[in-house]
Scaffold this motif. Structure first.
Motif, short mmCIF file in Angstrom:
data_model
loop_
_atom_site.label_atom_id
_atom_site.label_comp_id
_atom_site.label_asym_id
_atom_site.label_seq_id
_atom_site.Cartn_x
_atom_site.Cartn_y
_atom_site.Cartn_z
N PRO A 122 -12.25 -1.84 -26.07
CA PRO A 122 -13.39 -3.27 -24.93
C PRO A 122 -12.33 -3.57 -24.82
O PRO A 122 -12.86 -4.59 -22.74
CB PRO A 122 -14.06 -3.51 -25.81
N GLN A 123 -11.47 -4.42 -24.99
CA GLN A 123 -11.28 -6.09 -23.94
C GLN A 123 -10.15 -5.13 -22.93
O GLN A 123 -9.87 -5.64 -21.90
CB GLN A 123 -10.37 -6.95 -24.64
N HIS A 124 -9.23 -4.61 -23.24
CA HIS A 124 -8.66 -3.22 -22.84
C HIS A 124 -9.62 -2.65 -21.26
O HIS A 124 -8.30 -3.03 -20.28
CB HIS A 124 -7.82 -2.76 -22.69
N LEU A 125 -10.44 -2.68 -21.63
CA LEU A 125 -11.11 -1.41 -20.86
C LEU A 125 -11.62 -2.67 -19.63
O LEU A 125 -12.29 -2.46 -18.23
CB LEU A 125 -12.35 -1.01 -20.85
N ARG A 126 -12.61 -3.64 -20.34
CA ARG A 126 -12.36 -5.16 -19.50
C ARG A 126 -11.66 -5.56 -18.44
O ARG A 126 -11.38 -5.37 -16.99
CB ARG A 126 -13.28 -6.34 -20.13
N SER A 127 -10.15 -4.97 -18.50
CA SER A 127 -9.02 -5.67 -17.63
C SER A 127 -8.83 -4.53 -16.57
O SER A 127 -8.51 -5.06 -15.80
CB SER A 127 -7.70 -5.48 -18.29
N ALA A 128 -8.63 -3.47 -17.77
CA ALA A 128 -8.41 -1.49 -16.49
C ALA A 128 -10.19 -1.74 -15.43
O ALA A 128 -9.55 -1.39 -14.37
CB ALA A 128 -7.92 -0.89 -17.22
N THR A 129 -11.51 -2.22 -15.63
CA THR A 129 -12.52 -1.93 -15.02
C THR A 129 -12.28 -3.10 -13.80
O THR A 129 -12.29 -2.85 -12.73
CB THR A 129 -13.74 -1.84 -15.66
N ALA A 130 -11.30 -4.42 -14.28
CA ALA A 130 -11.47 -5.13 -12.90
C ALA A 130 -10.98 -4.93 -11.62
O ALA A 130 -10.76 -5.36 -10.98
CB ALA A 130 -11.58 -6.27 -13.95
N TRP A 131 -9.40 -4.07 -13.04
CA TRP A 131 -8.33 -3.78 -11.87
C TRP A 131 -8.63 -2.61 -10.40
O TRP A 131 -8.23 -2.52 -9.90
CB TRP A 131 -6.98 -3.99 -12.08
N LEU A 132 -9.62 -1.40 -11.13
CA LEU A 132 -9.92 -0.72 -11.10
C LEU A 132 -10.86 -1.25 -9.66
O LEU A 132 -10.90 -0.92 -8.68
CB LEU A 132 -10.56 0.36 -11.82
N GLN A 133 -11.72 -1.85 -9.87
CA GLN A 133 -11.89 -2.76 -8.72
C GLN A 133 -12.06 -3.37 -7.69
O GLN A 133 -12.48 -2.93 -6.66
CB GLN A 133 -13.51 -3.79 -10.13
N ILE A 134 -10.83 -4.00 -8.33
CA ILE A 134 -9.86 -4.59 -7.16
C ILE A 134 -9.36 -4.09 -6.23
O ILE A 134 -9.61 -4.28 -4.53
CB ILE A 134 -8.78 -5.86 -8.24
N ALA A 135 -9.32 -2.91 -6.75
CA ALA A 135 -8.04 -1.50 -5.76
C ALA A 135 -9.07 -1.33 -5.05
O ALA A 135 -8.46 -1.07 -4.23
CB ALA A 135 -6.92 -0.83 -6.81
N THR A 136 -10.02 -1.08 -5.56
CA THR A 136 -10.58 0.08 -4.43
C THR A 136 -11.37 -0.51 -4.01
O THR A 136 -11.68 -0.23 -2.22
CB THR A 136 -12.27 0.55 -5.94
N GLY A 137 -11.29 -2.02 -4.38
CA GLY A 137 -12.36 -2.39 -3.22
C GLY A 137 -11.89 -3.17 -2.03
O GLY A 137 -11.65 -3.13 -0.50
N ALA A 138 -10.06 -3.36 -2.23
CA ALA A 138 -9.35 -3.46 -1.30
C ALA A 138 -9.28 -1.99 -0.03
O ALA A 138 -9.15 -2.59 0.97
CB ALA A 138 -8.03 -3.97 -1.58
N MET A 139 -8.68 -0.86 -0.66
CA MET A 139 -9.18 0.07 -0.32
C MET A 139 -10.35 -0.07 1.07
O MET A 139 -10.61 0.21 2.15
CB MET A 139 -8.98 1.19 -0.62
N ILE A 140 -11.79 -0.41 0.54
CA ILE A 140 -12.73 -0.59 1.05
C ILE A 140 -12.62 -0.92 2.06
O ILE A 140 -13.02 -1.26 3.46
CB ILE A 140 -14.33 -0.76 0.98
N GLN A 141 -12.37 -2.48 2.05
CA GLN A 141 -12.09 -3.27 3.21
C GLN A 141 -10.51 -3.68 3.61
O GLN A 141 -10.49 -4.14 4.98
CB GLN A 141 -11.82 -5.20 2.84
N LEU A 142 -9.56 -2.04 3.95
CA LEU A 142 -8.96 -2.19 4.99
C LEU A 142 -9.19 -2.56 6.15
O LEU A 142 -10.45 -1.74 6.45
CB LEU A 142 -8.32 -1.28 4.37
N LYS A 143 -8.68 -2.68 7.07
CA LYS A 143 -9.51 -2.94 8.53
C LYS A 143 -8.59 -1.48 9.21
O LYS A 143 -9.66 -0.89 9.51
CB LYS A 143 -8.10 -3.93 9.20
N ALA A 144 -7.87 -1.08 8.72
CA ALA A 144 -7.73 0.56 8.74
C ALA A 144 -8.33 1.26 8.18
O ALA A 144 -8.63 1.53 6.69
CB ALA A 144 -6.48 0.71 8.88
N PRO A 145 -8.66 2.49 9.10
CA PRO A 145 -8.96 4.19 7.68
C PRO A 145 -8.93 4.45 6.85
O PRO A 145 -6.90 4.54 7.12
CB PRO A 145 -9.02 5.14 8.93
#
Length: 268
Positions: free
Chosen positions: A83-106
């Motif tokens: 559970p603790q590991h997945l909290r970290s993994a899920t957070a980093w997945l959110q961060i990476a995915t959010g950065a993709m969506i927020q990219l200026k470039a398509p």
């Protein structure tokens, strides 16, 4: 491009056409993700954010599969600490995915093999455009192993296919063929597997040749308009159009039309 990544589970380089090639490079594990390579992926996306010459980001996965989601062997090894590991993994997945969506470039995802889980399927749903090999397969897979969907798919998938269909896909976990994903609007184009790399690069270069400020603004307008009414978006569209009209690229585009020549866009 400064800060190229030439070794490891995430690779990054920039070609002369302004296309950044972002590659998941763990083919031995079907590009399954863990905390470490999600951190590296986020770092690579941030480098694309910071590089003014990046006009399009092309996301690919090395080997037979695009990305099969989380690294289940790594998860299973955590035992009671999962559970603790997945909290970290899920957070980093959110961060990476959010950065993709927020990219200026398509961001264009080119998918072969399986795109599964909150990472593989999530990256597809977070991409701006998706081109798939005719042999590609797509599924969420979370509920079938007692988990819940992540990587933003509870929002992005619903935006793509609608609420009812998203619930059906996430609750029943069918494996979608490329043709089925195309019919649902999850992918933009299906091509023979042998042609995937060439077709994806051609699409990326087509967009990279467009005026980058206008392309970026269009991406932001469309993502920002999801769920809003047309009336709510009129003012923002007008503001962006007025702002772009003062750019060198806008003047170049108008001059090229009048002079019947190919425009040269500089991103200014």
């Amino acid at each position: 491009m400064t800060g190229l990544i030439t070794d490891g589970p995430v690779l990054l380089d920039l070609d002369d056409d302004g296309v950044a090639h972002l590659r998941l490079n763990s083919p031995q594990s079907s590009n399954a993700v863990d905390v470490d390579n999600l951190k590296l992926l986020h770092e690579a996306v941030l480098r694309c954010h910071a590089e003014p010459d990046v006009r399009v980001v092309l996301l690919t996965g090395e080997g037979r599969n695009f990305c099969t989601g989380g690294d289940v062997k790594s998860f299973a090894s955590k035992g009671e600490d999962l559970p603790q590991h997945l909290r970290s993994a899920t957070a980093w997945l959110q961060i990476a995915t959010g950065a993709m969506i927020q990219l200026k470039a398509p961001l264009i995802a080119a998918v072969q093999g399986f795109a599964a889980g909150g990472a593989g399927f999530g990256f597809v749903c977070a991409a701006d455009l998706v081109i798939a090999a005719d042999t590609a397969k797509f599924f969420s897979g979370a509920v079938r192993v007692g988990m819940a969907p992540d990587g933003g798919t509870t929002v992005t998938l619903a935006q793509i296919v609608g609420l009812r269909k998203a619930l059906e896909l996430l609750l029943t976990n069918p494996t979608l063929t490329a043709a089925e994903a195309y019919e649902l609007g999850i992918v933009n184009r299906v091509v023979p597997e042998a042609d995937l790399a060439e077709e994806a690069l051609a699409l990326a270069r087509t967009i990279a040749a467009m005026p980058p400020l206008a392309v970026s603004a269009t991406k932001r307008l469309v993502w920002g308009g999801v769920g809003a009414s047309v009336d709510e978006r009129f003012a923002e569209e007008a503001r962006v159009v007025s702002e772009l009209s003062g750019t060198s690229d806008s003047r170049e585009g108008l001059a090229a039309v009048i002079e019947r020549r190919t425009p040269t866009f500089t991103g200014r």
